[in-house]
Design an enzyme around this catalytic site. Structure first.
Site, PDB file in Angstrom:
ATOM      1  N   HIS A 188      51.259  47.076  34.606  1.00 13.49           N
ATOM      2  CA  HIS A 188      52.029  45.873  34.276  1.00 13.49           C
ATOM      3  C   HIS A 188      53.393  45.864  34.952  1.00 13.49           C
ATOM      4  O   HIS A 188      53.967  44.813  35.191  1.00 13.49           O
ATOM      5  CB  HIS A 188      52.152  45.704  32.757  1.00 13.49           C
ATOM      6  CG  HIS A 188      50.857  45.236  32.176  1.00 13.49           C
ATOM      7  ND1 HIS A 188      49.925  46.105  31.680  1.00 13.49           N
ATOM      8  CD2 HIS A 188      50.304  43.999  32.113  1.00 13.49           C
ATOM      9  CE1 HIS A 188      48.857  45.418  31.305  1.00 13.49           C
ATOM     10  NE2 HIS A 188      49.061  44.146  31.551  1.00 13.49           N
ATOM     11  N   ARG A 293      51.828  35.980  29.251  1.00 14.86           N
ATOM     12  CA  ARG A 293      51.614  37.261  28.576  1.00 14.86           C
ATOM     13  C   ARG A 293      52.609  37.344  27.421  1.00 14.86           C
ATOM     14  O   ARG A 293      53.690  37.915  27.560  1.00 14.86           O
ATOM     15  CB  ARG A 293      51.833  38.424  29.554  1.00 14.86           C
ATOM     16  CG  ARG A 293      50.718  38.593  30.598  1.00 14.86           C
ATOM     17  CD  ARG A 293      50.969  39.815  31.480  1.00 14.86           C
ATOM     18  NE  ARG A 293      49.796  40.233  32.215  1.00 14.86           N
ATOM     19  CZ  ARG A 293      49.506  39.851  33.469  1.00 14.86           C
ATOM     20  NH1 ARG A 293      50.301  39.046  34.123  1.00 14.86           N
ATOM     21  NH2 ARG A 293      48.414  40.305  34.054  1.00 14.86           N
ATOM     22  N   ARG A 329      48.486  33.497  25.990  1.00 11.05           N
ATOM     23  CA  ARG A 329      47.590  34.548  25.531  1.00 11.05           C
ATOM     24  C   ARG A 329      48.223  35.197  24.309  1.00 11.05           C
ATOM     25  O   ARG A 329      49.405  35.566  24.344  1.00 11.05           O
ATOM     26  CB  ARG A 329      47.394  35.598  26.629  1.00 11.05           C
ATOM     27  CG  ARG A 329      46.580  36.768  26.107  1.00 11.05           C
ATOM     28  CD  ARG A 329      46.240  37.744  27.173  1.00 11.05           C
ATOM     29  NE  ARG A 329      47.381  38.571  27.538  1.00 11.05           N
ATOM     30  CZ  ARG A 329      47.348  39.441  28.547  1.00 11.05           C
ATOM     31  NH1 ARG A 329      46.263  39.539  29.285  1.00 11.05           N
ATOM     32  NH2 ARG A 329      48.390  40.184  28.825  1.00 11.05           N
ATOM     33  N   GLU A 427      37.324  40.244  29.934  1.00 10.16           N
ATOM     34  CA  GLU A 427      37.904  41.410  30.615  1.00 10.16           C
ATOM     35  C   GLU A 427      37.237  42.706  30.182  1.00 10.16           C
ATOM     36  O   GLU A 427      37.739  43.787  30.461  1.00 10.16           O
ATOM     37  CB  GLU A 427      39.426  41.466  30.427  1.00 10.16           C
ATOM     38  CG  GLU A 427      39.901  41.393  28.998  1.00 10.16           C
ATOM     39  CD  GLU A 427      41.418  41.372  28.876  1.00 10.16           C
ATOM     40  OE1 GLU A 427      42.134  41.682  29.849  1.00 10.16           O
ATOM     41  OE2 GLU A 427      41.894  41.045  27.782  1.00 10.16           O
ATOM     42  N   ASN A 450      41.813  42.768  36.036  1.00  9.07           N
ATOM     43  CA  ASN A 450      42.496  44.071  35.997  1.00  9.07           C
ATOM     44  C   ASN A 450      41.790  44.995  35.004  1.00  9.07           C
ATOM     45  O   ASN A 450      41.433  46.122  35.328  1.00  9.07           O
ATOM     46  CB  ASN A 450      43.962  43.918  35.577  1.00  9.07           C
ATOM     47  CG  ASN A 450      44.685  42.866  36.378  1.00  9.07           C
ATOM     48  OD1 ASN A 450      44.316  42.601  37.511  1.00  9.07           O
ATOM     49  ND2 ASN A 450      45.710  42.251  35.812  1.00  9.07           N
ATOM     50  N   ASP A 451      41.608  44.492  33.789  1.00  9.83           N
ATOM     51  CA  ASP A 451      40.924  45.313  32.792  1.00  9.83           C
ATOM     52  C   ASP A 451      39.423  45.367  33.061  1.00  9.83           C
ATOM     53  O   ASP A 451      38.802  46.406  32.851  1.00  9.83           O
ATOM     54  CB  ASP A 451      41.204  44.791  31.377  1.00  9.83           C
ATOM     55  CG  ASP A 451      42.546  45.295  30.873  1.00  9.83           C
ATOM     56  OD1 ASP A 451      42.853  46.478  31.104  1.00  9.83           O
ATOM     57  OD2 ASP A 451      43.306  44.514  30.277  1.00  9.83           O
ATOM     58  N   ARG A 461      43.450  52.068  34.994  1.00  9.14           N
ATOM     59  CA  ARG A 461      44.195  51.277  35.983  1.00  9.14           C
ATOM     60  C   ARG A 461      45.611  51.803  36.216  1.00  9.14           C
ATOM     61  O   ARG A 461      46.270  51.439  37.176  1.00  9.14           O
ATOM     62  CB  ARG A 461      44.236  49.797  35.552  1.00  9.14           C
ATOM     63  CG  ARG A 461      44.980  49.543  34.274  1.00  9.14           C
ATOM     64  CD  ARG A 461      44.749  48.139  33.731  1.00  9.14           C
ATOM     65  NE  ARG A 461      45.807  47.214  34.087  1.00  9.14           N
ATOM     66  CZ  ARG A 461      45.962  46.012  33.540  1.00  9.14           C
ATOM     67  NH1 ARG A 461      45.101  45.574  32.642  1.00  9.14           N
ATOM     68  NH2 ARG A 461      46.947  45.232  33.892  1.00  9.14           N
ATOM     69  N   CYS A 498      42.513  35.154  35.890  1.00  6.56           N
ATOM     70  CA  CYS A 498      43.966  35.346  35.803  1.00  6.56           C
ATOM     71  C   CYS A 498      44.368  36.781  36.139  1.00  6.56           C
ATOM     72  O   CYS A 498      45.538  37.125  36.100  1.00  6.56           O
ATOM     73  CB  CYS A 498      44.492  34.928  34.439  1.00  6.56           C
ATOM     74  SG  CYS A 498      43.812  35.916  33.109  1.00  6.56           S
TER      75      CYS A 498
HETATM   76  C1  PEP Z   1      43.669  41.446  33.171  1.00  8.91           C
HETATM   77  O1  PEP Z   1      43.318  42.413  32.501  1.00  8.91           O
HETATM   78  O2  PEP Z   1      43.165  41.127  34.267  1.00  8.91           O
HETATM   79  C2  PEP Z   1      44.763  40.572  32.690  1.00  8.91           C
HETATM   80  C3  PEP Z   1      45.068  39.445  33.300  1.00  8.91           C
HETATM   81  O3  PEP Z   1      45.500  40.996  31.630  1.00  8.91           O
HETATM   82  P1  PEP Z   1      46.580  42.182  31.716  1.00  8.91           P
HETATM   83  O4  PEP Z   1      46.782  42.517  33.168  1.00  8.91           O
HETATM   84  O5  PEP Z   1      47.813  41.703  31.076  1.00  8.91           O
HETATM   85  O6  PEP Z   1      45.913  43.275  30.968  1.00  8.91           O
HETATM   86 MG    MG Z   2      43.956  42.592  30.434  1.00 10.17          MG
END
Ligand code: PEP
Ligand code: MG
Length: 537
Positions: A188, A293, A329, A427, A450-451, A461, A498
């Site tokens: 993040h 977020r 979110r 995710e 991402n997740d 990650r 996203c």
């Molecule tokens: C993701 O997981 O792709 C996402 C957009 O949420 P975050 O990166 O905040 O976990």
């Molecule tokens: Mg996420």
């Protein structure tokens, strides 16, 4: 000149002085000082610096959480002007020859316990503030606060590790770039670098001796050049100029539709972490906010944000967006996004632990406070709500039940709210597999790549050692995106992406061919993605 290599987490070239920062626990132990005059001066300088910081936080907080809630920072700065407070610290230094850290910390403890014993709820609540403000001064005295390190000219920050909570509290206008030892392009903190649009590099062994030296951070290659020679400096200045020229060309795309040559329109939204990011969304001409977020409102503070504080933040965002869609979110705290006051137990696998919707469903009061604030703000613009980390139909049904309860309570209180779409993040592989059934329950999906990548590939990650293997283009990810889109469309549910992959220009055409409806990217990626969409057939 010396060149170090790291891994770029965001592009661009930064040229400036390095500020090295070492994080240490503040040392409040006592030692006897010999020079009373200079210790008094140290205290006074730190105290004044803390007051300046608090005044700035107060001004910024007004737009984030409203004047009433922000007033606490004003109260905190007044505490440092208080005669009793100052006399206590000064007499400990003068009479006992205590060092300033010890004197400030103990003054905070003594006054705070007096407040805590008072028969007045307001004064009782101030016990915490006096401790907090004293800790701020102690941290400044130890040279240990991220805010004070950025107090003059903009710098390149060199630090072993930067957490999301620390990044949130920094004055970003004083940050040219950051270089860290630990971190990954999917953390993040890296996402924040993209949002504020500064080059950043990780995986570099930081040397304290860099402090104060002139340097170049090349976010294109991951190089850190300390004390560059004239030839290198000129080369980098040229490179930076070229990037600026490319940027100017992209500006011409403002106001243009996100339409392919064959006429397919894609919604192109931006991701934000707070009210302050909305300016960048507007500047880059995004059509909406595809991911707010909201957990960033919970970071870098001492206590839960109240319904009113959240309402003000959400309302400010929707008002600034003037009717354009804002997808909020709900709280996705946990894993790398931590706030002490949640008192979450230490876990062996926090990314797979008690986080996000799991916390919200376990703590309905916390969840309902946020939902009430979001629904109230929906009366001022177009809001959609999105729930993170969903793995089952039951979770979605429970979440919908709770949000229906919130709406009934608002009806009873005669509080207006708008028509709010409800969606979920896809995710987890479980959500992808269940996406045909989940699509019947919600208005939209937003794929969090991402997740999704972390859980599909079973790779943390955050782990920089896995960076080169963290393959976001893995066929397992691309196939899951396609499955999600197909299942959603069968049930009239629209789908966006996203996660960071949404901004990967090498995949824009693939996503369009798969049938994606929306892409939500960091504000600085909006125009490059628009260009790609417009070039596609
Ligand atoms: C993701 O997981 O792709 C996402 C957009 O949420 P975050 O990166 O905040 O976990
Ligand atoms: Mg996420």
């Amino acid at each position: 000149m010396k060149i170090y290599n790291g891994k770029s987490i965001y592009k661009g070239i930064a040229i400036g002085k390095i500020k090295y920062m070492k994080k240490t626990e503040p040392d409040t132990s006592r030692h006897e000082i010999s020079d009373i005059k200079s210790e008094m001066k140290r205290y006074d300088v730190a105290r004044k610096k803390a007051i300046l910081q608090l005044k700035k936080i107060y001004r910024d907080a007004i737009s984030e959480i409203g004047e009433d809630a922000a007033a606490i920072f004003d109260v905190q700065s007044m505490m440092l002007e208080d005669d009793d407070y100052n006399e206590s610290v000064q007499s400990m230094i003068e009479e006992n020859k205590d060092n300033a850290e010890f004197a400030v910390f103990n003054t905070g403890e003594i006054i705070s316990s007096t407040f805590a014993e008072m028969d007045d709820d307001y004064m009782k609540a101030r016990a915490y503030d006096i401790k907090d403000v004293s800790l701020r001064v102690v941290n400044i005295l130890c040279g240990n606060d991220s805010e004070s390190i950025l107090d003059d000219e903009p710098v390149i920050l060199a630090i072993d590790e930067l957490t999301p909570a620390e990044t949130v509290q920094m004055d970003k206008s004083k940050l040219l770039s950051f270089v860290t030892k630990y971190g990954s392009s999917n953390s993040h903190t890296a996402i924040l670098a993209r949002t504020i649009n500064i080059p950043a590099v990780t995986g570099v062994i930081i040397d304290q001796a860099w402090n104060g030296k002139m340097a170049i951070v090349n976010g294109e290659t991951g190089e850190i050049i300390i004390e560059p020679d004239e030839k290198t400096m000129n080369k980098m200045l040229k490179k930076r100029k070229k990037i600026e020229e490319e940027f100017e060309i992209l500006q011409k795309l403002k106001g243009m539709p996100n339409r392919t040559k064959s006429g397919k329109e894609i919604n192109l939204y931006a991701n934000i972490g707070g009210v302050e990011d909305v300016e960048k969304v507007l500047e880059n001409d995004a059509n909406g906010i595809g991911l707010f977020r909201s957990e960033f409102l919970y970071l870098g503070r001492n206590d839960y944000p109240t319904e009113e504080q959240q309402f003000v933040a959400y309302k400010n965002v929707v008002r600034k967006m003037k009717g354009k869609k804002v997808i909020i979110r709900t709280l996705d705290i946990g894993a790398d996004k931590k706030a002490d006051y949640f008192n979450l137990e230490k876990e062996d696998n926090p990314a797979m632990g008690f986080r996000a919707i799991r916390i919200c469903l376990a703590c309905p009061k916390l969840f309902k406070t946020q939902l009430r604030a979001i629904y109230r703000a929906s009366a001022y613009g177009t809001i959609s709500i999105m729930y993170p980390m969903i793995i089952s139909l039951q979770e979605v049904q429970k979440v919908k039940e709770i949000s229906a309860e919130v709406r009934s309570e608002l009806n009873l209180d005669n509080i207006p709210y708008g028509d709010v779409e409800q969606g979920i993040m896809i995710e987890t592989p479980a959500a992808v597999i269940m996406s045909d059934e989940l699509a019947c329950e919600v208005d939209f999906f937003s794929i969090g790549t991402n997740d999704l990548t972390q859980y599909t590939l079973a790779m943390d990650r955050q782990n920089c050692r896995l960076e080169s293997m963290f393959d976001t283009h893995h066929p397992a990810i691309l196939r899951q995106i396609k499955t999600t889109i197909d299942n959603a469309h069968k049930h009239n549910c629209w789908v966006g992406i996203c996660g960071e992959l949404a901004a990967d220009l090498s995949l824009t055409k693939t996503f369009i061919d798969m049938g994606i409806d929306e892409l939500s990217v960091s504000p600085s990626s909006v125009l490059p993605v628009r260009q790609k969409i417009r070039e596609a057939e």
